[in-house]
Write an enzyme that holds these catalytic residues in place. Structure first.
Site, PDB file in Angstrom:
ATOM      1  N   CYS B  78     -38.045 -18.867  75.214  1.00 27.43           N
ATOM      2  CA  CYS B  78     -37.718 -19.507  76.496  1.00 27.43           C
ATOM      3  C   CYS B  78     -38.694 -20.642  76.767  1.00 27.43           C
ATOM      4  O   CYS B  78     -39.916 -20.439  76.806  1.00 27.43           O
ATOM      5  CB  CYS B  78     -37.779 -18.504  77.635  1.00 27.43           C
ATOM      6  SG  CYS B  78     -37.592 -19.317  79.250  1.00 27.43           S
ATOM      7  N   ILE B  79     -38.158 -21.823  76.979  1.00 27.11           N
ATOM      8  CA  ILE B  79     -39.010 -23.005  77.107  1.00 27.11           C
ATOM      9  C   ILE B  79     -39.873 -22.955  78.367  1.00 27.11           C
ATOM     10  O   ILE B  79     -41.064 -23.298  78.325  1.00 27.11           O
ATOM     11  CB  ILE B  79     -38.167 -24.306  77.032  1.00 27.11           C
ATOM     12  CG1 ILE B  79     -39.066 -25.535  76.984  1.00 27.11           C
ATOM     13  CG2 ILE B  79     -37.182 -24.413  78.183  1.00 27.11           C
ATOM     14  CD1 ILE B  79     -38.336 -26.794  76.535  1.00 27.11           C
TER      15      ILE B  79
END
Lengths: 118, 130, 103
Positions: B78-79
């Site tokens: 997840c960025i």
């Protein structure tokens, strides 16, 4: 289409867990046909009214819980047993959460295809 | 069946990451597909290219990398959770003008939509946390 | 449509086990993994009571063998708990259409 139940178990302010759980619930709501959010364990502390986290330079969770409505997340629940263990009043919870007893909790799980605990 | 795994803990802080790896290997051995492993929260620490564990300890990052490459499995980080914890690929390093990128190349940064997609399109989603 | 509940934290480190067992009902399965396996120790009064009640309501109890062995608990297990290896863990997820993790 699949129905997703997001179980939120982190207390606010102790770590990023609570914030990231709400972020994920909001995002998942855009993809799932139906979504419900259950506050469980120490996650129910997020529903405690009167939080003023400005005192520790943290963002209040109220604002995030308030976003549920804008994202069409209308089914927001809390484990009544977890509330009782922590002395929280089921009648005064943030986020419009409804307390569910053990029987209703069981039904909630059975009615969802996916359970994602955060 | 198609499995998606969600990993929420750092390799050093719990046994969850190793547990997820063991599960993924066992699932493949039983003829299933693991379509994606999504790393969120503290789980993003599994994707650092800079961890140097002592020689007598398990190198969890290397194990994920080898497992993914050998079996063609997507490792998605997840960025937002990664940026928050200082885990950047070259593109994000450049965008935010930081001094170094540290995402292991076996992992990709992407959005939570990838978790949603995995949750909806696979037959089973198994969460490995704290 | 049964649920596989996976508990991975110790019963003394939080309420994951108790919270999971409030939800688990007849036909559901409980799997203890990681530090969650400490709940499977016989004669730990609190967890043993929870596991007895769960078994009485028709919840099937399992613990993950590699995690039990790692912690030296193989000879201290609550009699109602069955052991599965990693292959058996996957098999449980095949059988239960839904899994819920508790930690």
């Amino acid at each position: 289409m699949k129905k997703i139940l997001v179980v939120v178990r982190g207390s606010p302010y102790g770590s990023a867990r609570a914030r990231e759980a709400i972020d994920a619930a909001l995002l998942l709501s855009a993809f799932a046909a139906e979504i419900a959010v259950l506050f469980s364990g120490d996650g129910v502390w997020q529903l405690q009214p009167g939080q003023q986290p400005g005192s520790i330079a943290a963002q209040p969770v109220q604002a995030m819980l308030g976003a549920f409505e804008a994202y069409d997340i209308t089914r927001v629940y809390a484990d009544a047993g977890a509330l009782a263990e922590r002395g929280l009043d089921a009648g005064h919870l943030l986020g419009g959460a409804t307390a569910l007893d053990a029987t209703a909790l069981r039904e909630l799980f059975v009615n969802h295809d996916r359970v994602i605990t955060l | 069946m198609r499995y998606a795994l969600l990993v929420l803990a750092a390799p050093q802080s719990s046994a969850a990451s190793q547990g997820a790896l063991r599960f993924a290997r066992a699932a493949l051995a039983r003829g299933h597909t693991v379509s994606r492993v999504f790393f969120y929260g503290e789980g993003v620490h599994n994707a650092t290219a800079l961890a140097v564990p002592p020689q007598d300890e398990v190198d969890t990052v290397a194990q994920w990398r080898d497992f993914a490459l050998a079996n063609g499995i997507e490792l998605v980080v997840c960025i937002a959770a990664a940026l928050r914890r200082g885990l950047l690929d070259e593109g994000e390093r450049e965008r935010y003008e930081r001094t170094a990128a540290n995402l292991d190349p076996a992992f990709v940064l992407s959005g939570l939509g990838q978790l949603a997609e995995a949750a909806l399109e696979s037959d089973r989603v198994i969460t490995f946390g704290g | 449509m049964s649920t596989l509940h996976i508990v991975s934290t110790a019963p003394t480190a939080g309420t994951a086990l108790a919270d999971a067992l409030r939800v688990a009902g007849a036909g559901d399965t409980l799997l203890l993994t990681g530090d969650g396996v400490y709940a499977a120790v016989a004669h730990a009064p609190g967890p043993s009571q929870l596991l007895r009640e769960a078994a009485a309501t028709g919840v099937q109890l399992y613990a993950l063998l590699p995690d039990i062995d790692a912690r030296g608990l193989a000879h201290r297990l609550h009699p109602g708990v069955r052991l599965v290896d990693d292959n058996g863990f996957v098999e449980l997820t095949e059988r239960c259409p839904r899994t819920a993790s508790w930690f």
